[in-house]
Design a protein around this motif. Sequence first.
Motif, PDB file in Angstrom:
ATOM      1  N   TRP A 140     -74.315 -10.055   6.435  1.00 21.97           N
ATOM      2  CA  TRP A 140     -73.159  -9.743   7.264  1.00 21.97           C
ATOM      3  C   TRP A 140     -72.728 -10.925   8.121  1.00 21.97           C
ATOM      4  O   TRP A 140     -71.528 -11.140   8.332  1.00 21.97           O
ATOM      5  CB  TRP A 140     -73.437  -8.517   8.138  1.00 21.97           C
ATOM      6  CG  TRP A 140     -73.637  -7.291   7.310  1.00 21.97           C
ATOM      7  CD1 TRP A 140     -74.790  -6.590   7.122  1.00 21.97           C
ATOM      8  CD2 TRP A 140     -72.637  -6.630   6.509  1.00 21.97           C
ATOM      9  NE1 TRP A 140     -74.592  -5.541   6.266  1.00 21.97           N
ATOM     10  CE2 TRP A 140     -73.274  -5.525   5.880  1.00 21.97           C
ATOM     11  CE3 TRP A 140     -71.289  -6.850   6.271  1.00 21.97           C
ATOM     12  CZ2 TRP A 140     -72.600  -4.661   5.033  1.00 21.97           C
ATOM     13  CZ3 TRP A 140     -70.604  -5.992   5.418  1.00 21.97           C
ATOM     14  CH2 TRP A 140     -71.257  -4.912   4.805  1.00 21.97           C
ATOM     15  N   GLN A 141     -73.679 -11.713   8.576  1.00 20.86           N
ATOM     16  CA  GLN A 141     -73.308 -12.934   9.305  1.00 20.86           C
ATOM     17  C   GLN A 141     -72.585 -13.907   8.372  1.00 20.86           C
ATOM     18  O   GLN A 141     -71.609 -14.564   8.764  1.00 20.86           O
ATOM     19  CB  GLN A 141     -74.552 -13.603   9.894  1.00 20.86           C
ATOM     20  CG  GLN A 141     -75.213 -12.821  11.000  1.00 20.86           C
ATOM     21  CD  GLN A 141     -76.307 -11.907  10.465  1.00 20.86           C
ATOM     22  OE1 GLN A 141     -76.292 -11.525   9.296  1.00 20.86           O
ATOM     23  NE2 GLN A 141     -77.243 -11.557  11.338  1.00 20.86           N
ATOM     24  N   THR A 142     -73.060 -13.987   7.129  1.00 17.75           N
ATOM     25  CA  THR A 142     -72.407 -14.863   6.156  1.00 17.75           C
ATOM     26  C   THR A 142     -70.981 -14.404   5.871  1.00 17.75           C
ATOM     27  O   THR A 142     -70.059 -15.218   5.735  1.00 17.75           O
ATOM     28  CB  THR A 142     -73.210 -14.891   4.844  1.00 17.75           C
ATOM     29  OG1 THR A 142     -74.546 -15.331   5.103  1.00 17.75           O
ATOM     30  CG2 THR A 142     -72.565 -15.823   3.825  1.00 17.75           C
ATOM     31  N   VAL A 143     -70.779 -13.093   5.790  1.00 16.83           N
ATOM     32  CA  VAL A 143     -69.437 -12.549   5.562  1.00 16.83           C
ATOM     33  C   VAL A 143     -68.492 -12.984   6.679  1.00 16.83           C
ATOM     34  O   VAL A 143     -67.355 -13.419   6.424  1.00 16.83           O
ATOM     35  CB  VAL A 143     -69.479 -11.012   5.468  1.00 16.83           C
ATOM     36  CG1 VAL A 143     -68.074 -10.422   5.581  1.00 16.83           C
ATOM     37  CG2 VAL A 143     -70.130 -10.587   4.163  1.00 16.83           C
ATOM     38  N   VAL A 144     -68.940 -12.874   7.911  1.00 18.81           N
ATOM     39  CA  VAL A 144     -68.104 -13.263   9.055  1.00 18.81           C
ATOM     40  C   VAL A 144     -67.728 -14.738   8.953  1.00 18.81           C
ATOM     41  O   VAL A 144     -66.554 -15.117   9.128  1.00 18.81           O
ATOM     42  CB  VAL A 144     -68.826 -12.980  10.385  1.00 18.81           C
ATOM     43  CG1 VAL A 144     -68.036 -13.572  11.554  1.00 18.81           C
ATOM     44  CG2 VAL A 144     -69.015 -11.479  10.590  1.00 18.81           C
ATOM     45  N   VAL A 145     -68.707 -15.577   8.648  1.00 23.22           N
ATOM     46  CA  VAL A 145     -68.448 -17.019   8.556  1.00 23.22           C
ATOM     47  C   VAL A 145     -67.477 -17.317   7.416  1.00 23.22           C
ATOM     48  O   VAL A 145     -66.547 -18.123   7.567  1.00 23.22           O
ATOM     49  CB  VAL A 145     -69.767 -17.792   8.366  1.00 23.22           C
ATOM     50  CG1 VAL A 145     -69.485 -19.272   8.108  1.00 23.22           C
ATOM     51  CG2 VAL A 145     -70.654 -17.638   9.589  1.00 23.22           C
ATOM     52  N   ILE A 146     -67.663 -16.683   6.261  1.00 20.41           N
ATOM     53  CA  ILE A 146     -66.783 -16.928   5.114  1.00 20.41           C
ATOM     54  C   ILE A 146     -65.344 -16.542   5.444  1.00 20.41           C
ATOM     55  O   ILE A 146     -64.396 -17.278   5.131  1.00 20.41           O
ATOM     56  CB  ILE A 146     -67.279 -16.147   3.876  1.00 20.41           C
ATOM     57  CG1 ILE A 146     -68.567 -16.769   3.339  1.00 20.41           C
ATOM     58  CG2 ILE A 146     -66.203 -16.131   2.781  1.00 20.41           C
ATOM     59  CD1 ILE A 146     -69.208 -15.973   2.211  1.00 20.41           C
TER      60      ILE A 146
END
Length: 474
Positions: free
Chosen positions: A392-398
């Motif tokens: 979920w952190q990766t989703v936000v960054v992407i």
Amino acid sequence: MQVLPRCVPDSSRLAHCRTALKHSVTPATWRRALEVHPVDATIAPAIRVGAATALVLVLGGLLGHGNLAGLGALGALTAAFGRYEPYPQLARKAGFVGIALVVYVAAGALLGAAGWAVWWQIALMSVAAGAAAWLLTAFRIAGPGPVILIFAATAAVGYARSLSDVGPAVAAVAGGVAVGWLAVMTPYFFLPLGPARLAVARALAAVSELGRECEGETLTSARRAVDRAWEVLAHTGRRQDAHVRQLSVLLADAETVVERWTSDRDCATLHTLAEYESELRKVKRRSVLPGVEGPDRDLPAPGRFLPDGMRRLRSRDAAVTAARIAVAALLTGCFCLTVELEHPLWASMGAMAAMQGMTFSQTVQRGIQRLTGNLAGAVLAAALIAAALGYWQTVVVIVVLQTATELVVIRNYGFASVVITPMALLLTGLGSAVTPGIAVSRVIDTLVGVVIGVIVSAVAISRTDDHHVSRSSA
């Protein structure tokens, strides 16, 4: 005595190629690659693309298919194509790109499932790269370019290990395409004339520049903006709309000013037209433009998307451009495989991305921007990967990186590359584990791709391509 054309400094093709290569390493060329171009109306398109990407990634995570979410997000990039097109035309172009993405992912997944040798993968992907460039050029689809199709196909090659993986890969990208298409078409229900209002506002802004400076380039830019606005109006599909008629009256007056400017500098009409620009830039479904009256101007007949595109597919220029890209992608992939670089297909994409310019000068500029942007982006990517972010952190960054890309890509492709690099690597990491070292591979692959792409462009340069000569002598 025969007079040599200005575009060729020597009758020899070798001399012309040498001049082109010299242009690519001059300090002035590298300085121009860092120029920031003024743009407008970037926030709404960026939000649409970011929202489409976010929705696909969130759905993928909630459904427990995070490993497929990256392919879905690539499908959602359908929303990044056809920016500023009138909605009837946008529906066709975005749909065309969406279908192409599904086909390319299906082909890539089948290639991965077949387990063919890397040599075959490089050869087939090079042909696919040329075909993608051919299609998008012929159908005049602006946006991230054919490299997105190859990126999606390459991701599918890496994902599919058996035939059972083909269906999920295709379903993921098809779902992303549907979300992306809906994202770009939803504003039609609220602002159906938004693209037309913006196009006319841009035309009025370009014409108003004649009052500040009347150089040939300014006059040419004004004519181009007016012609583009007529094209947008023709494709709105609302010829009987009262607001469209007012827009056509404004545009007809602007066209008259431009055509007569060299002999009759009608500053009064120029100032009157400029007053309407700010009103047209407001986010409104439609508005009444006081004082805009005149005889109805017949709009030009809109082009036919499929027939016109099929006709342009037969043009020699489109075929030559496709062949150059295919050859550069093939040479780059083979070179990387020979020297045992880890990601030869990435290098092929680097060559392809660099060669999307219409002229050699644009190719060099884009290559420089991609290389310098990747260097900075690799540092950011390595830091993000080392942070070992959760899904979920990766989703936000992407999503943040994708939105930032859309905000800056027209201003300067190099700035966009700074955020594209970590975004692409994080998307790759959704389907398989990656380490910070992959950022180094990305830089090396990009360097090889850009160098080979520029060399192939110089060798195959047309004798009529002289833009780099005039820029170097400016």
